[in-house]
Motif scaffolding. Sequence first.
Motif, PDB file in Angstrom:
ATOM      1  N   VAL A  62       0.941  -1.341   0.008  1.00 13.59           N
ATOM      2  CA  VAL A  62      -0.057  -0.151  -0.163  1.00 13.59           C
ATOM      3  C   VAL A  62       0.730   1.437   0.055  1.00 13.59           C
ATOM      4  N   ILE A  63       2.077   0.965   0.523  1.00  7.22           N
ATOM      5  CA  ILE A  63       3.042   2.132   0.469  1.00  7.22           C
ATOM      6  C   ILE A  63       4.420   1.775  -0.048  1.00  7.22           C
ATOM      7  N   PHE A 100      -5.672   4.000   1.989  1.00  5.95           N
ATOM      8  CA  PHE A 100      -4.875   3.441   0.797  1.00  5.95           C
ATOM      9  C   PHE A 100      -3.743   4.328   0.137  1.00  5.95           C
ATOM     10  N   ARG A 101      -4.151   5.435   0.057  1.00 12.03           N
ATOM     11  CA  ARG A 101      -3.201   6.563  -0.645  1.00 12.03           C
ATOM     12  C   ARG A 101      -2.754   7.352   0.554  1.00 12.03           C
ATOM     13  N   TRP A 102      -1.513   7.430   0.806  1.00 15.86           N
ATOM     14  CA  TRP A 102      -0.882   8.420   1.877  1.00 15.86           C
ATOM     15  C   TRP A 102       0.063   9.288   1.320  1.00 15.86           C
ATOM     16  N   ASN A 103       0.007  10.591   1.848  1.00 14.95           N
ATOM     17  CA  ASN A 103       0.900  11.645   1.748  1.00 14.95           C
ATOM     18  C   ASN A 103       1.770  11.504   3.156  1.00 14.95           C
ATOM     19  N   LEU A 104       3.182  11.453   2.659  1.00 11.88           N
ATOM     20  CA  LEU A 104       4.022  11.489   3.858  1.00 11.88           C
ATOM     21  C   LEU A 104       4.635  12.568   3.775  1.00 11.88           C
ATOM     22  N   ASP A 105       4.718  13.370   4.915  1.00  8.94           N
ATOM     23  CA  ASP A 105       5.743  14.615   5.313  1.00  8.94           C
ATOM     24  C   ASP A 105       7.361  14.115   4.893  1.00  8.94           C
ATOM     25  N   PRO A 106       7.601  15.064   3.771  1.00  8.79           N
ATOM     26  CA  PRO A 106       9.231  14.645   3.373  1.00  8.79           C
ATOM     27  C   PRO A 106      10.154  14.770   4.235  1.00  8.79           C
ATOM     28  N   CYS A 136       2.472  -2.878   4.084  1.00  6.82           N
ATOM     29  CA  CYS A 136       1.312  -3.754   3.361  1.00  6.82           C
ATOM     30  C   CYS A 136       0.050  -3.495   4.143  1.00  6.82           C
ATOM     31  N   LEU A 137      -1.229  -4.170   3.727  1.00  9.83           N
ATOM     32  CA  LEU A 137      -2.334  -4.368   4.281  1.00  9.83           C
ATOM     33  C   LEU A 137      -3.022  -5.378   4.237  1.00  9.83           C
TER      34      LEU A 137
END
Length: 330
Positions: A39-40, A87-93, A313-314
Amino acid sequence: MAKRTFSVKVRGEALPNIPWESRPRGSSDVVWRYSCNPVIPRDLIPCSNSIFNSAVVPYNGAFAGVFRCDDKRRHMQLHSGRSKDGFRWNLDPDPIEFNCDIPDIAAFDYGYDPRVCWIDDRYYVTWCNGYHGPTIGMAWTHDFKTFHQLENAFLPFNRNGVMFPRKIGGKFAMLSRPSDNGHTPFGDIFYSESPDLAHWGCHRHVMGTRHSWESTKVGAGPIPIETSEGWLLLYHGVLTSCNGFVYSFGAALLDLEQPWKVVHRAAPYLLSPQCPYECVGDTPNVAFPCAALCDAPTGRLAIYYGGADTVTCLAFAYVEEIIRFIKENP
Ligand code: BMA
């Protein structure tokens, strides 16, 4: 699946937007994988070598979390992240910079394997914190932007600090796994309590190694889920093969008021590394769960786990089916 013989009550919030995919047709697995795993991916943000063993929670109608990102220097860092759908993730860089007014522990050496737990009025983060070796670091946040670091819970060496989502006997409660300074070849799960999150004591043994798949060491995984049958604990267990460690995960039920007492424990694992993204990566053969979202009314579970120390994973399950599995496979 055997016929329903009991009905389990799950304590917690409704999460109708839980990320979910039905069990594949023809499968009788109690835990089934997301068809689009991982998932990531390992390279979601520019600095990352790998993103795995991470913790997510419901947040403001969506989802937020703390993610283990090993960067391209192979420094182990924690990053904050958001998702609308899980499902769709935004991570702080950029890694989390913890605010800490305790000068002796403010220098962040490394952090990994976070867990996030809502208790009373805020999210608590626990992680494996480098302080003269690995121990359990703690912080809290309201918004996943500002994090306030607290005292380390324990002396080194310790890993897999996992809070309970409510006080037990009037005290904060945590599972942990005393260890060593390396790739620990042993390890049991212990229970500790604290009146103030700074002083931890009344340490109790919960469980050690037992079956072959978990014969080297065990460690708590996601935040335990409160049910009418006891605390549902998902935990990782490690087998030492001639090719090295194999990390699978299984399940146990702990007594609600005395969680150091194991009520039931399944002999087989629930999921072991068998898919390519679990078997191939920076550390082969690792499935390492650190979080589970739960929709209490339906008992749907979305389990987030690290694959091969490389990707996130999920997998999905029903609480009631896991509990039935535990009881039917002692
Ligand atoms: C453990 C931790 C985990 C890792 C696992 C497998 O000791 O370091 O972060 O997933 O080993 O390498």
